[in-house]
Write a protein that holds these residues in place. Sequence first.
Motif, PDB file in Angstrom:
ATOM      1  N   ALA A  46       0.943  -1.302   0.098  1.00  0.00           N
ATOM      2  CA  ALA A  46       0.075   0.081  -0.009  1.00  0.00           C
ATOM      3  C   ALA A  46       0.898   1.316   0.017  1.00  0.00           C
ATOM      4  CB  ALA A  46      -0.835   0.037   1.366  1.00  0.00           C
ATOM      5  N   ALA A  47       2.083   1.241   0.665  1.00  0.00           N
ATOM      6  CA  ALA A  47       2.790   2.338   0.847  1.00  0.00           C
ATOM      7  C   ALA A  47       3.366   2.619  -0.428  1.00  0.00           C
ATOM      8  CB  ALA A  47       3.856   2.312   2.027  1.00  0.00           C
ATOM      9  N   ARG A  48       4.016   1.640  -1.308  1.00  0.00           N
ATOM     10  CA  ARG A  48       4.556   1.874  -2.388  1.00  0.00           C
ATOM     11  C   ARG A  48       3.468   2.530  -3.690  1.00  0.00           C
ATOM     12  NH1 ARG A  48       7.798  -3.077  -1.466  1.00  0.00           N
ATOM     13  NH2 ARG A  48       6.190  -4.352  -2.079  1.00  0.00           N
ATOM     14  N   ARG A  49       2.462   2.138  -3.381  1.00  0.00           N
ATOM     15  CA  ARG A  49       1.283   2.676  -4.442  1.00  0.00           C
ATOM     16  C   ARG A  49       1.075   4.143  -3.911  1.00  0.00           C
ATOM     17  NH1 ARG A  49      -1.423  -2.183  -3.550  1.00  0.00           N
ATOM     18  NH2 ARG A  49      -2.730  -1.204  -1.869  1.00  0.00           N
ATOM     19  N   ARG A  50       0.916   4.311  -2.569  1.00  0.00           N
ATOM     20  CA  ARG A  50       0.887   5.769  -2.183  1.00  0.00           C
ATOM     21  C   ARG A  50       2.163   6.461  -2.538  1.00  0.00           C
ATOM     22  NH1 ARG A  50      -0.504   4.479   2.308  1.00  0.00           N
ATOM     23  NH2 ARG A  50       1.493   4.363   3.454  1.00  0.00           N
ATOM     24  N   PHE A  51       3.240   6.110  -2.330  1.00  0.00           N
ATOM     25  CA  PHE A  51       4.373   6.916  -2.745  1.00  0.00           C
ATOM     26  C   PHE A  51       4.578   7.133  -4.145  1.00  0.00           C
ATOM     27  CE2 PHE A  51       6.002   5.373   1.874  1.00  0.00           C
ATOM     28  CZ  PHE A  51       5.593   6.469   2.155  1.00  0.00           C
ATOM     29  N   ARG A  52       4.175   6.361  -5.079  1.00  0.00           N
ATOM     30  CA  ARG A  52       4.647   6.447  -6.387  1.00  0.00           C
ATOM     31  C   ARG A  52       3.629   7.546  -6.702  1.00  0.00           C
ATOM     32  NH1 ARG A  52       5.095   1.783 -11.217  1.00  0.00           N
ATOM     33  NH2 ARG A  52       5.456   3.304 -12.721  1.00  0.00           N
ATOM     34  N   SER A  53       2.366   7.326  -6.493  1.00  0.00           N
ATOM     35  CA  SER A  53       1.504   8.631  -6.878  1.00  0.00           C
ATOM     36  C   SER A  53       1.894   9.953  -6.581  1.00  0.00           C
ATOM     37  CB  SER A  53       0.050   8.382  -6.259  1.00  0.00           C
ATOM     38  OG  SER A  53      -0.759   9.236  -6.409  1.00  0.00           O
ATOM     39  N   ARG A  54       2.479   9.819  -4.931  1.00  0.00           N
ATOM     40  CA  ARG A  54       2.745  11.199  -4.536  1.00  0.00           C
ATOM     41  C   ARG A  54       4.050  11.669  -5.219  1.00  0.00           C
ATOM     42  NH1 ARG A  54       3.215  10.665   1.795  1.00  0.00           N
ATOM     43  NH2 ARG A  54       0.871  10.393   1.183  1.00  0.00           N
TER      44      ARG A  54
ATOM     45  N   TYR B 268       9.298  13.377   0.237  1.00  0.00           N
ATOM     46  CA  TYR B 268       7.800  13.274  -0.216  1.00  0.00           C
ATOM     47  C   TYR B 268       7.219  12.184   1.112  1.00  0.00           C
ATOM     48  CZ  TYR B 268       9.237   9.816  -3.563  1.00  0.00           C
ATOM     49  OH  TYR B 268       9.858   8.823  -4.079  1.00  0.00           O
ATOM     50  N   GLY B 269       7.868  11.848   1.704  1.00  0.00           N
ATOM     51  CA  GLY B 269       7.214  10.643   2.730  1.00  0.00           C
ATOM     52  C   GLY B 269       6.272  11.227   3.739  1.00  0.00           C
ATOM     53  N   ASN B 270       6.590  12.300   4.297  1.00  0.00           N
ATOM     54  CA  ASN B 270       6.108  12.810   5.409  1.00  0.00           C
ATOM     55  C   ASN B 270       4.996  14.054   5.092  1.00  0.00           C
ATOM     56  OD1 ASN B 270       4.788  12.662   8.094  1.00  0.00           O
ATOM     57  ND2 ASN B 270       6.275  14.201   8.720  1.00  0.00           N
ATOM     58  N   ILE B 271       4.428  14.078   4.000  1.00  0.00           N
ATOM     59  CA  ILE B 271       3.629  15.283   3.543  1.00  0.00           C
ATOM     60  C   ILE B 271       2.359  14.700   2.850  1.00  0.00           C
ATOM     61  CG2 ILE B 271       4.981  15.453   1.131  1.00  0.00           C
ATOM     62  CD1 ILE B 271       4.476  18.590   1.835  1.00  0.00           C
ATOM     63  N   SER B 272       1.417  15.387   2.880  1.00  0.00           N
ATOM     64  CA  SER B 272       0.142  14.772   2.485  1.00  0.00           C
ATOM     65  C   SER B 272      -0.062  15.401   0.706  1.00  0.00           C
ATOM     66  CB  SER B 272      -1.238  15.139   2.907  1.00  0.00           C
ATOM     67  OG  SER B 272      -1.301  16.682   2.701  1.00  0.00           O
ATOM     68  N   ASP B 273      -0.747  14.558   0.003  1.00  0.00           N
ATOM     69  CA  ASP B 273      -0.969  15.034  -1.425  1.00  0.00           C
ATOM     70  C   ASP B 273      -1.413  16.412  -1.467  1.00  0.00           C
ATOM     71  OD1 ASP B 273      -0.001  12.286  -1.590  1.00  0.00           O
ATOM     72  OD2 ASP B 273      -1.638  11.606  -2.919  1.00  0.00           O
ATOM     73  N   THR B 274      -2.451  16.548  -0.662  1.00  0.00           N
ATOM     74  CA  THR B 274      -2.967  18.084  -0.848  1.00  0.00           C
ATOM     75  C   THR B 274      -2.139  19.070  -0.377  1.00  0.00           C
ATOM     76  OG1 THR B 274      -4.016  17.810   1.267  1.00  0.00           O
ATOM     77  CG2 THR B 274      -5.476  17.218  -0.451  1.00  0.00           C
ATOM     78  N   ASP B 275      -1.114  18.668   0.328  1.00  0.00           N
ATOM     79  CA  ASP B 275      -0.057  19.709   0.856  1.00  0.00           C
ATOM     80  C   ASP B 275       0.968  20.111  -0.249  1.00  0.00           C
ATOM     81  OD1 ASP B 275      -1.364  20.542   3.146  1.00  0.00           O
ATOM     82  OD2 ASP B 275      -0.148  19.301   4.336  1.00  0.00           O
ATOM     83  N   ILE B 276       1.127  19.346  -1.233  1.00  0.00           N
ATOM     84  CA  ILE B 276       2.246  19.386  -2.047  1.00  0.00           C
ATOM     85  C   ILE B 276       2.387  20.612  -3.089  1.00  0.00           C
ATOM     86  CG2 ILE B 276       3.261  18.389  -4.282  1.00  0.00           C
ATOM     87  CD1 ILE B 276       3.197  15.611  -3.033  1.00  0.00           C
ATOM     88  N   PRO B 277       1.202  21.023  -3.614  1.00  0.00           N
ATOM     89  CA  PRO B 277       1.096  22.250  -4.286  1.00  0.00           C
ATOM     90  C   PRO B 277       1.356  23.358  -3.540  1.00  0.00           C
ATOM     91  CG  PRO B 277      -0.821  20.790  -4.952  1.00  0.00           C
ATOM     92  CD  PRO B 277      -0.063  20.249  -3.564  1.00  0.00           C
ATOM     93  N   PRO B 278       1.008  23.789  -2.472  1.00  0.00           N
ATOM     94  CA  PRO B 278       1.269  24.785  -1.442  1.00  0.00           C
ATOM     95  C   PRO B 278       2.340  24.896  -1.048  1.00  0.00           C
ATOM     96  CG  PRO B 278      -0.488  23.564  -0.331  1.00  0.00           C
ATOM     97  CD  PRO B 278      -0.272  23.184  -1.717  1.00  0.00           C
TER      98      PRO B 278
END
Length: 480
Positions: free
Chosen positions: A371-379, A449-459
């Motif tokens: 699950a983490a690999r899928r999440r991190f790849r997308s992020r 990019y491990g400890n940041i949410s997807d929604t926080d990346i643009p700001p």
Amino acid sequence: MAVSQTNLAWTTLLDVGPSERGRRRLHDRLAHALRTAIRDDRLAEGAALPPSRALAEELGYSRWVVTEAYGQLIAEGYLSARVGSATRVSWTPDTSPDTAPPPRAPARPPIRYDLAPGLPDLRAFPRRRWADAVRAVTGSAVHYDLGLPDPTGHAALRTTVAQYLRRSRGADAHAASVSVSVCAGVTDGLVRTCRALRAEGIADVAVEDPGWGRLRDAATSAGLRVHPVPVDHDGLRVDDLARTPARAVIVGAAHQFPTGTVLSPARRARLVRWAREVDGFVIEDDYDAEFRYDHHPVAVMQGMDPSRVFLLGSVSKTLSPALGLGWLVAPAVMTPALRATNLVAAAPPVLDQLALATFIDRGWYDAHLRAARRRFRSRRDLLVRTLGAQVPEGRVASTAAGLHILLHLPDGADTRGAVKAAAAAGLRLADLDDYRAKRSAERGLVLGYGNISDTDIPPAVALLRQALRSTVPRPRPNAD
């Protein structure tokens, strides 16, 4: 009597003092001791005092002495009492401007966005399944598991880790050729290894440059001299290593930090030959190698020669560094030196070790990694796209694996200034130079990019862009 977690002042030390014949009665001395504890802020406002009967029994006084002392302090305003409720402290120190402490230095702005490397997604820690594992082992652990722990770790976890490393990392963890120990993480395992090497007469160790500073510090703390060796697109430059006096080297073969390179097959073979030629050892840091997105994770090089390669790993980058659980796979010939030089090394708590063994044995660890690999790849993909749109002058590298990328910037970019400007705006970054033995002309940032949410990346990237812009010198206006 110190204020307990229930805010009852049962354990705050009361200095009643010796009897002063003819001058102070016992209840006066008790009142004075309580008053002093309140004024010294050892009994804070709102703290509940023990019932008079209980305090009298604790101090060996009559109940009358305590009720008299309480009554005196209630009259003076230090205590308050209501029917059916505890007697509580009602006095606070004077905080008027004349007596207030000097103002503190302004606090650092809080970090809103974390793009620094080194952490997994702490929001995604598998709390329920970890709690299930802890609950299961707490109920099933036999009584002797609760005694003094084996300094090399519980046998159940050592067996589970050996099996996991064989099937998932290609390690050679057979009992006859290696020893598997449980430690508090990679740094702890490295310190133990370096102490053992020092006892065996090895005084010099090589490290990758750039590389993780804590590994250099760990080797130095164990008494070894450290020699930085450059890294290129094929990993550690073994020919440069051979020109140092080192007989040991710390290397990230499967995923080097921070460049992200994989040690090439030719360099792996050359490195093993070097260890045999100098009668030395390779210390392999299996850093976040479970997270690879272009193909299956690269196997560890420890399997090439388990008699010459130490293997270090942990769950700090896969689960959480707060668990403090890792492993050290060492050549069997080094087992006596490891034990002799680490007599007081403490193993992690036994119940935590058993919980990790259960977590792995039940398949929960593998499921978490998938699950983490899928999440991190997308992020990772989101971060790369956002950087391309907002920081077009940067060049992204080290994207195939791990939890960070490299953002190479044009020559002359003030990365140090950008890191400071970003921190002032609430964004944590890391300068590539922070991982080098010496500053380089090559400019870059290490973005985790491990400890940041997807929604926080643009700001977060928007703040990064502003920080980079703020450090670019503005052209001076024409004197004409």
